[in-house]
Design a protein around this motif. Structure first.
Motif, PDB file in Angstrom:
ATOM      1  N   HIS A 174     117.568 -29.967 -60.356  1.00 51.07           N
ATOM      2  CA  HIS A 174     118.842 -30.003 -61.061  1.00 51.07           C
ATOM      3  C   HIS A 174     118.762 -29.932 -62.592  1.00 51.07           C
ATOM      4  N   LEU A 175     117.610 -30.208 -63.176  1.00 51.00           N
ATOM      5  CA  LEU A 175     117.507 -30.223 -64.638  1.00 51.00           C
ATOM      6  C   LEU A 175     117.124 -28.845 -65.137  1.00 51.00           C
ATOM      7  N   PRO A 176     118.043 -28.138 -65.797  1.00 46.70           N
ATOM      8  CA  PRO A 176     117.768 -26.764 -66.260  1.00 46.70           C
ATOM      9  C   PRO A 176     116.526 -26.709 -67.155  1.00 46.70           C
ATOM     10  N   GLY A 177     115.642 -25.792 -66.840  1.00 49.24           N
ATOM     11  CA  GLY A 177     114.477 -25.571 -67.671  1.00 49.24           C
ATOM     12  C   GLY A 177     113.305 -26.497 -67.410  1.00 49.24           C
ATOM     13  N   TYR A 178     113.506 -27.558 -66.613  1.00 50.22           N
ATOM     14  CA  TYR A 178     112.429 -28.536 -66.415  1.00 50.22           C
ATOM     15  C   TYR A 178     111.262 -27.920 -65.645  1.00 50.22           C
ATOM     16  N   GLN A 179     111.572 -27.176 -64.592  1.00 48.36           N
ATOM     17  CA  GLN A 179     110.500 -26.590 -63.796  1.00 48.36           C
ATOM     18  C   GLN A 179     109.744 -25.529 -64.599  1.00 48.36           C
ATOM     19  N   ARG A 180     110.485 -24.763 -65.402  1.00 48.84           N
ATOM     20  CA  ARG A 180     109.842 -23.767 -66.264  1.00 48.84           C
ATOM     21  C   ARG A 180     108.911 -24.454 -67.260  1.00 48.84           C
ATOM     22  N   PHE A 181     109.367 -25.595 -67.788  1.00 50.21           N
ATOM     23  CA  PHE A 181     108.541 -26.352 -68.727  1.00 50.21           C
ATOM     24  C   PHE A 181     107.256 -26.824 -68.059  1.00 50.21           C
TER      25      PHE A 181
END
Length: 560
Positions: free
Chosen positions: A291-298
């Motif tokens: 659910h946290l935008p960009g967290y997985q990419r980070f």
């Protein structure tokens, strides 16, 4: 039971009659129960011998004999592992749907389909091992298991619309460049095809390396390679010989040790083994991934750049002291007996052979029912193995953990270039080389994913695979934009590229670390490792370096 799909071919029909072409129904989604593929009938115009390929808009042209249709493709992809699936997804994303992926097995997944041995798992963080364009928030822990990776790949194929383009049971038997028509002629176990571009995604962990052990063929018990695990062979209470102490053995030995009566572990050279920082993903962490935008990419980017530091260490043996201390500390903590610890201490620089990760290896091989055998095998009999010290050990099962034919690619024997010479013969003469690890002089419109010098000793192969796919898409765009029929790397460009690579490899731990590994060939060359940072490879493959290629247009004019 999985049923092999019908081949893509059309039977010749008398004028005025109707014929059909069988097309394969999509494979089941990850976790679904396999079903027998269905077929759909596609109308064929018998008078012309052509048929519209379902879902692609391309046509099938009749062969000269009139009794078989040979389907022409823009792109033919060999192998439905990570490389082949990644290529297929990105072809569709680029608006190219005139392609098929030929897979010799009855399921996709490549090495993650084949290696089902107990304990099989990835030693690269799951976020980094997955595609950047298909991130997965559902990983259960830091490092994914074989079953998780396989399910992820099947889900990728379904979600991205690749399933209709997959042809299972289609083993490549022969691929020949037709210099008159400027296309590849492919012969598979289920029919013939032609394609403007041929992409191989067979990797270097496809075919098991079978050791040449004296008397192995006389053994009357059960023998199998770890990548062809015999799940029907119960190991409970048996006397087992495991030959090899590489990445596979590190994982399956701790799993089978508690159930066997006795296990002889044949170790040629001990591996460097470090602790594996594997932790279950918490509920909070999983929620953030979802659910946290960009967290997985980070997280993926963080893992990627963190691994780049290892490339710096491995560029010189003198820089590996910290890594050695880490692995040696894990060994000292795990093995209290000084004599045994000495036998398990490698005599080469850490990283020369692949650094392995396990928290269960050392505890397992110290159990009373395990013997570590370092003497050379001199003979195998019907029920025993004899070593150089004269010791005979009775066994009933042999498990070969002997790796893969990484520097002898079987697919190279099937691919014939412009002059009819196979890629295997070309490499035998010139050495196993390619330009950007992807294209080879003498083989127009051939693109090899995970070709020579694309293996990583420090990071995730998906990074290299995605970079090569970007390069291939740039080549396809160049062909279309400039109305070209062929792209072929110039011989001098390929030589220059590989001279630079080998010079960079000279002082690295992979070449000067004091070991013999699967990275090197029989001549001592290293055609496997990419010797520096992945960002450098990404930069080299971001665009097609067209000046390094000779091209042919539709008017058969070849650039000088």
């Amino acid at each position: 039971m999985t049923t092999t799909p019908a081949p893509d071919r059309t039977t010749g029909t008398a004028p005025g009659a109707k014929a059909t072409t069988a097309t394969t129904a999509p494979a089941p989604a990850a976790g679904a129960t396999p079903t027998t593929p269905t077929t759909t009938a596609t109308p064929t115009t018998a008078a012309t011998g052509t048929t519209t390929a379902a879902g692609t808009g391309t046509t099938t042209a009749a062969a000269g004999t009139g009794d078989l249709a040979v389907r022409h493709l823009k792109v033919a992809v060999i192998g439905a592992g990570i490389s082949g699936l990644g290529t297929a997804v990105n072809l569709l994303r680029a608006g190219i749907d005139d392609f098929l992926v030929f897979e010799r097995a009855t399921d996709l997944g490549g090495t993650w389909r084949d290696n089902t041995y107990p304990g099989c798992a990835c030693d690269v963080q799951a976020h980094l091992y997955s595609f950047s364009f298909a991130r997965n928030p559902e990983w259960k822990s830091t490092f994914a298991t074989q079953a998780e990776v396989h399910a992820y790949l099947k889900d990728c194929a379904t979600r991205h619309g690749v399933d209709p383009h997959l042809r299972y049971g289609h083993e490549l038997l022969d691929a020949r460049w037709d210099d008159t028509h400027h296309h590849w002629k492919l012969h598979t176990s289920h029919g013939r095809y032609t394609a403007q571009v041929l992409v191989t995604g067979t990797g270097y962990l496809s075919d098991p390396a079978m050791p040449d052990l004296p008397g192995l063929d006389t053994f009357t018990g059960t023998v199998f390679h770890s990548s062809r695990w015999r799940h029907d062979h119960d190991l409970t209470g048996r006397n087992i010989a495991v030959i090899g102490t590489g990445a596979s053995a590190i994982q399956f030995v701790p799993k089978i040790q508690p159930q066997v009566a006795h296990l002889d572990l044949y170790q040629r050279t001990p591996p460097w083994v470090a602790a594996k920082p594997d932790k279950p993903n918490t509920t909070r962490h999983t929620w953030m991934l979802r659910h946290l935008p960009g967290y997985q990419r980070f997280r993926r980017t963080f893992n990627k750049h963190g691994r780049e530091i290892v490339a710096f260490f491995m560029s010189r043996p003198s820089r590996t002291t910290g890594m050695k201390n880490m692995a040696a500390g894990h060994l000292k903590k795990s093995v209290k007996d000084p004599a045994l610890r000495q036998r398990l201490t490698p005599d080469y620089t850490v990283g020369c052979k692949r650094l392995l990760f396990s928290n269960t290896w050392y505890p397992a091989i110290q159990q009373p029912n395990v013997d570590i055998v370092s003497d050379t095998i001199t003979a195998i009999g019907p029920t025993h193995i004899t070593t150089a010290d004269g010791t005979r050990r009775d066994i009933d099962t042999i498990i070969l953990a002997t790796g893969f034919t990484a520097t002898d690619r079987p697919v190279a024997r099937l691919i014939h270039g412009r002059d009819g010479t196979t890629l295997a013969d070309t490499w035998h003469t010139t050495g196993m080389t390619a330009h950007r690890g992807t294209t080879i002089h003498g083989f127009p419109n051939l693109f090899m994913i995970l070709g020579p010098n694309t293996t990583l000793g420090h990071s995730s192969q998906t990074v290299m695979i995605e970079a090569q796919i970007t390069y291939i898409l740039a080549a396809l765009k160049t062909l279309d934009t400039h109305h070209l029929t062929t792209l072929e790397v110039r011989e001098e460009a390929q030589k220059t590229y590989n001279t630079t690579l080998q010079n960079r490899l000279k002082n690295t731990v992979w070449n000067t670390g004091g070991c013999t590994s699967w990275y090197t060939d029989t001549k001592g060359n290293n055609p496997s490792i990419w010797p520096t940072y992945t960002w450098r490879f990404n930069r080299q493959t971001r665009h097609l370096d067209i000046t390094n290629y000779q091209t042919t247009t539709h008017t058969n004019h070849t650039t000088p």
